[in-house]
Design an enzyme around this catalytic site. Structure first.
Site, PDB file in Angstrom:
ATOM      1  N   CYS A   1       5.872  -0.040   7.581  1.00  0.00           N
ATOM      2  CA  CYS A   1       5.474   1.113   6.786  1.00  0.00           C
ATOM      3  C   CYS A   1       6.663   1.551   5.934  1.00  0.00           C
ATOM      4  O   CYS A   1       7.790   1.636   6.439  1.00  0.00           O
ATOM      5  CB  CYS A   1       5.051   2.242   7.718  1.00  0.00           C
ATOM      6  SG  CYS A   1       4.515   3.725   6.856  1.00  0.00           S
ATOM      7  N   LEU A   2       6.426   1.845   4.663  1.00  0.00           N
ATOM      8  CA  LEU A   2       7.524   2.251   3.782  1.00  0.00           C
ATOM      9  C   LEU A   2       8.174   3.558   4.240  1.00  0.00           C
ATOM     10  O   LEU A   2       9.343   3.812   3.923  1.00  0.00           O
ATOM     11  CB  LEU A   2       7.027   2.404   2.338  1.00  0.00           C
ATOM     12  CG  LEU A   2       6.533   1.119   1.655  1.00  0.00           C
ATOM     13  CD1 LEU A   2       6.044   1.418   0.246  1.00  0.00           C
ATOM     14  CD2 LEU A   2       7.626   0.055   1.628  1.00  0.00           C
TER      15      LEU A   2
ATOM     16  N   GLY B   1       0.840  -1.195   0.000  1.00  0.00           N
ATOM     17  CA  GLY B   1       0.000   0.000   0.000  1.00  0.00           C
ATOM     18  C   GLY B   1       0.873   1.243   0.000  1.00  0.00           C
ATOM     19  O   GLY B   1       2.031   1.197   0.431  1.00  0.00           O
TER      20      GLY B   1
ATOM     21  N   HIS C   1      -4.500   0.820   7.511  1.00  0.00           N
ATOM     22  CA  HIS C   1      -3.169   1.419   7.639  1.00  0.00           C
ATOM     23  C   HIS C   1      -3.025   2.604   6.673  1.00  0.00           C
ATOM     24  O   HIS C   1      -2.570   3.682   7.060  1.00  0.00           O
ATOM     25  CB  HIS C   1      -2.092   0.355   7.373  1.00  0.00           C
ATOM     26  CG  HIS C   1      -0.690   0.872   7.410  1.00  0.00           C
ATOM     27  ND1 HIS C   1       0.204   0.547   8.414  1.00  0.00           N
ATOM     28  CD2 HIS C   1      -0.024   1.712   6.571  1.00  0.00           C
ATOM     29  CE1 HIS C   1       1.351   1.178   8.181  1.00  0.00           C
ATOM     30  NE2 HIS C   1       1.239   1.889   7.064  1.00  0.00           N
ATOM     31  N   GLU C   2      -3.430   2.396   5.407  1.00  0.00           N
ATOM     32  CA  GLU C   2      -3.305   3.472   4.414  1.00  0.00           C
ATOM     33  C   GLU C   2      -4.267   4.613   4.714  1.00  0.00           C
ATOM     34  O   GLU C   2      -3.931   5.786   4.530  1.00  0.00           O
ATOM     35  CB  GLU C   2      -3.549   2.927   2.999  1.00  0.00           C
ATOM     36  CG  GLU C   2      -2.559   1.857   2.547  1.00  0.00           C
ATOM     37  CD  GLU C   2      -1.110   2.257   2.763  1.00  0.00           C
ATOM     38  OE1 GLU C   2      -0.769   3.440   2.579  1.00  0.00           O
ATOM     39  OE2 GLU C   2      -0.320   1.379   3.150  1.00  0.00           O
TER      40      GLU C   2
ATOM     41  N   GLN D   1       2.736   9.978   1.626  1.00  0.00           N
ATOM     42  CA  GLN D   1       4.048   9.331   1.648  1.00  0.00           C
ATOM     43  C   GLN D   1       4.935   9.729   0.466  1.00  0.00           C
ATOM     44  O   GLN D   1       6.132   9.437   0.458  1.00  0.00           O
ATOM     45  CB  GLN D   1       3.897   7.803   1.660  1.00  0.00           C
ATOM     46  CG  GLN D   1       3.293   7.277   2.951  1.00  0.00           C
ATOM     47  CD  GLN D   1       3.207   5.773   2.934  1.00  0.00           C
ATOM     48  OE1 GLN D   1       2.294   5.216   2.356  1.00  0.00           O
ATOM     49  NE2 GLN D   1       4.189   5.109   3.523  1.00  0.00           N
TER      50      GLN D   1
ATOM     51  N   HIS E   1      -2.934   7.052   7.046  1.00  0.00           N
ATOM     52  CA  HIS E   1      -2.003   8.021   6.441  1.00  0.00           C
ATOM     53  C   HIS E   1      -2.726   9.279   5.969  1.00  0.00           C
ATOM     54  O   HIS E   1      -2.217  10.385   6.136  1.00  0.00           O
ATOM     55  CB  HIS E   1      -1.271   7.402   5.239  1.00  0.00           C
ATOM     56  CG  HIS E   1      -0.061   6.602   5.606  1.00  0.00           C
ATOM     57  ND1 HIS E   1       1.017   7.150   6.284  1.00  0.00           N
ATOM     58  CD2 HIS E   1       0.261   5.309   5.383  1.00  0.00           C
ATOM     59  CE1 HIS E   1       1.934   6.213   6.453  1.00  0.00           C
ATOM     60  NE2 HIS E   1       1.498   5.086   5.928  1.00  0.00           N
TER      61      HIS E   1
HETATM   62 ZN    ZN Z   1       2.456   3.268   6.000  1.00  0.00          ZN
END
Ligand code: ZN
Length: 196
Positions: A105-106, A45, A147-148, A50, A151
């Site tokens: 998380c990226l 995701g 999760h997304e 991000q 963000h």
């Molecule tokens: Zn994340």
């Protein structure tokens, strides 16, 4: 084009993102770049904040999770090829008893922690063609969406940890924001000292 992923500590990750309209500039190209960026980093995701954009848009592709042999065949099937774009999303319902899943998380490389969330969600959103949908999801698909979605609300999974856990990982988070980390995809660090 692979875009740099914004690292922990950047103010854009703490902002509540804004809705967009259909005439958002070069939306198609942006989505293409976001998918390429996500796949390049082996993510499931990626949310617009991000990559530095405070807009209510995120994408998911849960296919990598479908190879998890601990899951039932039905779950594997549901995860395989689940690829979606969520624009101006609103989660309208979250139900069930919270369960723990080890999230990463990226924007926060190499930090993984158990996060508790409810198992079932209902979400209203627009797809990439601005067609509106209202759907319910559960299991790992719901987990990735939650999760997304966080963000675009300006929330990171680390915000949901106990104060003890937060203290334990504080130094690692500071290092990430300074760029003191080995990561094999492009990132942008908020507190990195400029090289002369
Ligand atoms: Zn994340």
């Amino acid at each position: 084009m692979i875009l740099p992923i914004v690292a922990y500590g950047d103010a854009v990750l703490k902002k509540k993102a804004k809705d967009i309209t259909k005439d958002y500039p070069n939306l198609e190209g942006l989505l293409e770049n976001m998918f390429e960026t996500m796949y390049n980093a082996y993510g499931v995701g990626l949310a617009a904040p991000q990559i530095g954009l405070p807009i209510r848009m995120f994408l998911v592709d849960t296919t990598p999770f479908s190879e998890d042999e601990d899951l039932s065949e039905d779950e594997q099937k549901a995860l395989n090829g689940f690829k979606r774009v969520f624009i101006n999303a609103q989660i309208t319902k979250e139900e069930g008893d919270e369960w723990a899943f080890n999230e990463g998380c990226l924007s926060i490389p190499d930090v993984r922690e158990d996060v508790f969330r409810k198992p079932k969600i209902t979400i209203e959103y627009l797809d990439e063609n601005f067609k509106s949908h209202k759907e319910s999801f559960d299991g790992l698909i719901a987990r990735v969406i939650q999760h997304e979605y966080d963000h675009i609300e300006g929330v990171l999974f680390t915000d949901k940890l106990s104060s003890l856990k937060k203290r334990l990982i504080k130094g690692r988070l500071t290092n990430i924001s300074k760029g003191k980390i080995n990561v094999d995809y492009r990132m942008r660090f908020p507190d990195q000292k400029k090289k002369r």
